[in-house]
Scaffold this motif. Structure first.
Motif, PDB file in Angstrom:
ATOM      1  N   VAL A 127     -10.504  10.910   4.416  1.00 48.69           N
ATOM      2  CA  VAL A 127      -9.543  11.667   3.612  1.00 48.69           C
ATOM      3  C   VAL A 127     -10.259  12.785   2.842  1.00 48.69           C
ATOM      4  N   LYS A 128      -9.685  13.954   2.876  1.00 43.39           N
ATOM      5  CA  LYS A 128     -10.289  15.132   2.252  1.00 43.39           C
ATOM      6  C   LYS A 128     -10.371  14.972   0.740  1.00 43.39           C
ATOM      7  N   THR A 129     -11.521  15.308   0.162  1.00 40.17           N
ATOM      8  CA  THR A 129     -11.692  15.341  -1.287  1.00 40.17           C
ATOM      9  C   THR A 129     -12.323  16.666  -1.676  1.00 40.17           C
ATOM     10  N   LEU A 130     -12.023  17.118  -2.894  1.00 38.79           N
ATOM     11  CA  LEU A 130     -12.561  18.379  -3.387  1.00 38.79           C
ATOM     12  C   LEU A 130     -13.543  18.176  -4.534  1.00 38.79           C
ATOM     13  N   SER A 131     -13.714  16.918  -4.952  1.00 36.00           N
ATOM     14  CA  SER A 131     -14.710  16.544  -5.956  1.00 36.00           C
ATOM     15  C   SER A 131     -15.013  15.070  -5.742  1.00 36.00           C
ATOM     16  N   PRO A 132     -16.087  14.535  -6.341  1.00 35.82           N
ATOM     17  CA  PRO A 132     -16.392  13.104  -6.159  1.00 35.82           C
ATOM     18  C   PRO A 132     -15.215  12.225  -6.584  1.00 35.82           C
ATOM     19  N   GLN A 134       7.250  14.436   7.192  1.00 34.31           N
ATOM     20  CA  GLN A 134       6.445  13.295   7.576  1.00 34.31           C
ATOM     21  C   GLN A 134       6.904  12.039   6.850  1.00 34.31           C
ATOM     22  N   ALA A 135       7.239  11.003   7.591  1.00 34.94           N
ATOM     23  CA  ALA A 135       7.541   9.701   7.002  1.00 34.94           C
ATOM     24  C   ALA A 135       6.236   8.950   6.785  1.00 34.94           C
ATOM     25  N   ILE A 136       6.086   8.384   5.591  1.00 31.79           N
ATOM     26  CA  ILE A 136       4.914   7.572   5.294  1.00 31.79           C
ATOM     27  C   ILE A 136       5.318   6.108   5.358  1.00 31.79           C
ATOM     28  N   HIS A 137       4.463   5.305   6.012  1.00 30.47           N
ATOM     29  CA  HIS A 137       4.716   3.875   6.188  1.00 30.47           C
ATOM     30  C   HIS A 137       3.587   3.081   5.541  1.00 30.47           C
ATOM     31  N   PRO A 138       3.763   1.775   5.364  1.00 40.16           N
ATOM     32  CA  PRO A 138       2.727   0.967   4.720  1.00 40.16           C
ATOM     33  C   PRO A 138       1.370   1.122   5.397  1.00 40.16           C
ATOM     34  N   GLY A 139       0.353   1.345   4.574  1.00 43.86           N
ATOM     35  CA  GLY A 139      -1.004   1.507   5.076  1.00 43.86           C
ATOM     36  C   GLY A 139      -1.403   2.929   5.358  1.00 43.86           C
ATOM     37  N   ASP A 140      -0.430   3.845   5.511  1.00 43.56           N
ATOM     38  CA  ASP A 140      -0.733   5.265   5.675  1.00 43.56           C
ATOM     39  C   ASP A 140      -1.082   5.877   4.321  1.00 43.56           C
ATOM     40  N   LEU A 141      -1.666   7.065   4.353  1.00 43.34           N
ATOM     41  CA  LEU A 141      -1.924   7.811   3.126  1.00 43.34           C
ATOM     42  C   LEU A 141      -1.487   9.255   3.316  1.00 43.34           C
ATOM     43  N   ASN A 142      -0.696   9.754   2.373  1.00 43.90           N
ATOM     44  CA  ASN A 142      -0.292  11.161   2.367  1.00 43.90           C
ATOM     45  C   ASN A 142      -1.042  11.892   1.267  1.00 43.90           C
ATOM     46  N   LEU A 143      -1.726  12.965   1.630  1.00 39.71           N
ATOM     47  CA  LEU A 143      -2.433  13.819   0.677  1.00 39.71           C
ATOM     48  C   LEU A 143      -1.772  15.185   0.660  1.00 39.71           C
ATOM     49  N   PHE A 158      -1.001  19.980   3.291  1.00 39.63           N
ATOM     50  CA  PHE A 158      -0.514  18.602   3.399  1.00 39.63           C
ATOM     51  C   PHE A 158      -1.191  17.946   4.593  1.00 39.63           C
ATOM     52  N   ILE A 159      -1.751  16.732   4.377  1.00 39.06           N
ATOM     53  CA  ILE A 159      -2.425  16.005   5.452  1.00 39.06           C
ATOM     54  C   ILE A 159      -1.937  14.563   5.437  1.00 39.06           C
ATOM     55  N   HIS A 160      -1.509  14.085   6.599  1.00 36.92           N
ATOM     56  CA  HIS A 160      -1.081  12.691   6.762  1.00 36.92           C
ATOM     57  C   HIS A 160      -2.191  11.918   7.456  1.00 36.92           C
ATOM     58  N   TYR A 161      -2.575  10.785   6.882  1.00 32.82           N
ATOM     59  CA  TYR A 161      -3.608   9.934   7.464  1.00 32.82           C
ATOM     60  C   TYR A 161      -2.975   8.609   7.882  1.00 32.82           C
ATOM     61  N   PRO A 162      -2.803   8.368   9.189  1.00 33.00           N
ATOM     62  CA  PRO A 162      -2.238   7.089   9.637  1.00 33.00           C
ATOM     63  C   PRO A 162      -3.142   5.925   9.229  1.00 33.00           C
ATOM     64  N   SER A 163      -2.548   4.757   9.105  1.00 37.77           N
ATOM     65  CA  SER A 163      -3.279   3.576   8.659  1.00 37.77           C
ATOM     66  C   SER A 163      -4.546   3.329   9.473  1.00 37.77           C
ATOM     67  N   ALA A 164      -4.457   3.507  10.781  1.00 42.62           N
ATOM     68  CA  ALA A 164      -5.595   3.194  11.653  1.00 42.62           C
ATOM     69  C   ALA A 164      -6.791   4.102  11.411  1.00 42.62           C
ATOM     70  N   SER A 165      -6.575   5.250  10.757  1.00 46.99           N
ATOM     71  CA  SER A 165      -7.677   6.191  10.523  1.00 46.99           C
ATOM     72  C   SER A 165      -8.468   5.872   9.260  1.00 46.99           C
ATOM     73  N   LEU A 166      -7.998   4.905   8.460  1.00 44.14           N
ATOM     74  CA  LEU A 166      -8.642   4.587   7.192  1.00 44.14           C
ATOM     75  C   LEU A 166      -9.538   3.363   7.370  1.00 44.14           C
ATOM     76  N   PRO A 167     -10.797   3.454   6.967  1.00 40.25           N
ATOM     77  CA  PRO A 167     -11.743   2.371   7.246  1.00 40.25           C
ATOM     78  C   PRO A 167     -11.404   1.083   6.518  1.00 40.25           C
TER      79      PRO A 167
END
Length: 286
Positions: free
Chosen positions: A165-170, A80-89, A133-142
């Motif tokens: 975006v998935k979290t496992l703790s606060p 997966q290529a990550i671009h500006p504004g995306d988030l890779n977890l 591994f989860i890729h979150y495109p920029s448009a999916s982030l509020p």
């Protein structure tokens, strides 16, 4: 009281990062145990990011770019290529191997790289989960405006919106861009909070917050930030998870688990990165 941390420069081979966490004065902020500011850097054709396969355990990595591109590959078969504004977890859990390189097309161009890479400790009960591994495109982030300031809630909940975006703790991760003279109220309901100034200069409670500083706030639910110049910031925080051991790319609540990972990597018992099987970073020598 506030605690202002100054990072140190770290050579990663071909480019330099500014490392803010872990710091002698502060090992973590909430669940965040590692904070690198990459760039801004410019690469000529043929040069650039070339991080060979390496392992992680018991943590999650979070990558976010302001400029440029990085190609992620891992031992689960993700590419997966990550671009500006995306988030890779990437949740390492019981163990994962990945590489960070560039596409052939990118390597042929003069280009920039600028962004942040952070690591999260995992709760003890989740340290050995299956890697993911989860890729979150920029448009999916509020994205929203707060007091006229453009804000993005990358992880957790702030200013009345919740990130997918998935979290496992606060966990909290927010970015904002302020123009000179603008102010931004701090997010509420986070046990620990710090502000990183990626560009510009701000003021908080009479204290100047300079570029490349990470300021840990003792009373994270009070006050607001004021921009003295055009500024880009990241807010990180959440609930602390207690003591963590860290060695190289390994983070765990158990020292013996890190020793086990050392042996497994040295004996090449981790899985290989799909599509990037020929190279790897050797275990560092003591």
């Amino acid at each position: 009281m506030i605690n202002i941390l100054h990072g140190h420069l770290q050579d990663l081979g071909g480019f330099t990062v500014r490392r803010l966490l872990p710091h002698q004065a502060r090992r973590a902020v909430g669940p965040w145990v590692f904070f690198d500011h990459m760039g801004p850097a410019q690469f000529a054709p043929g040069l650039g990011i070339n991080v060979r396969p390496h392992p992680h355990i018991n943590l999650a990595t979070v990558s976010y770019l302001f400029a440029g591109e990085i190609l992620h590959r891992d031992s689960l078969g993700n590419q997966q290529a990550i671009h500006p504004g995306d988030l890779n977890l990437m949740i390492a859990g019981r163990g994962i191997v990945h590489s960070e390189r560039e596409t052939e097309a990118a390597q042929q161009q003069t280009r920039q790289l600028h962004g942040l890479q952070l690591w999260l400790a995992l709760p003890e009960e989740a340290e050995e989960v299956e890697p993911e591994f989860i890729h979150y495109p920029s448009a999916s982030l509020p994205a929203l405006n707060v007091q006229g300031v453009p804000v993005r809630v990358l992880m957790g909940e702030a200013y009345g919106v919740h990130s997918p975006v998935k979290t496992l703790s606060p966990t909290l991760y927010v970015e904002a861009e302020l123009t000179a003279g603008q102010s931004l109220a701090l997010p509420t309901n986070t046990p620990e909070l710090a502000v990183y100034v990626a560009a510009g200069q701000l003021e908080f409670d009479g204290h100047p917050l300079d570029t490349y500083t990470l300021t840990v706030l003792d009373q994270p639910t009070k006050g607001e930030l004021s921009a003295l110049s055009a500024s880009r910031i990241a807010l990180i925080g959440g609930a602390t998870l207690g003591k963590r051991y860290m060695w190289w790319n390994f983070v765990s609540s158990r020292k013996e688990r890190i020793d086990q990972a050392k042996t497994e990597w040295q004996e090449q018992r981790f899985p290989v990165v799909v599509g990037d099987e020929q190279e790897f970073i050797p275990l560092p020598t003591p």
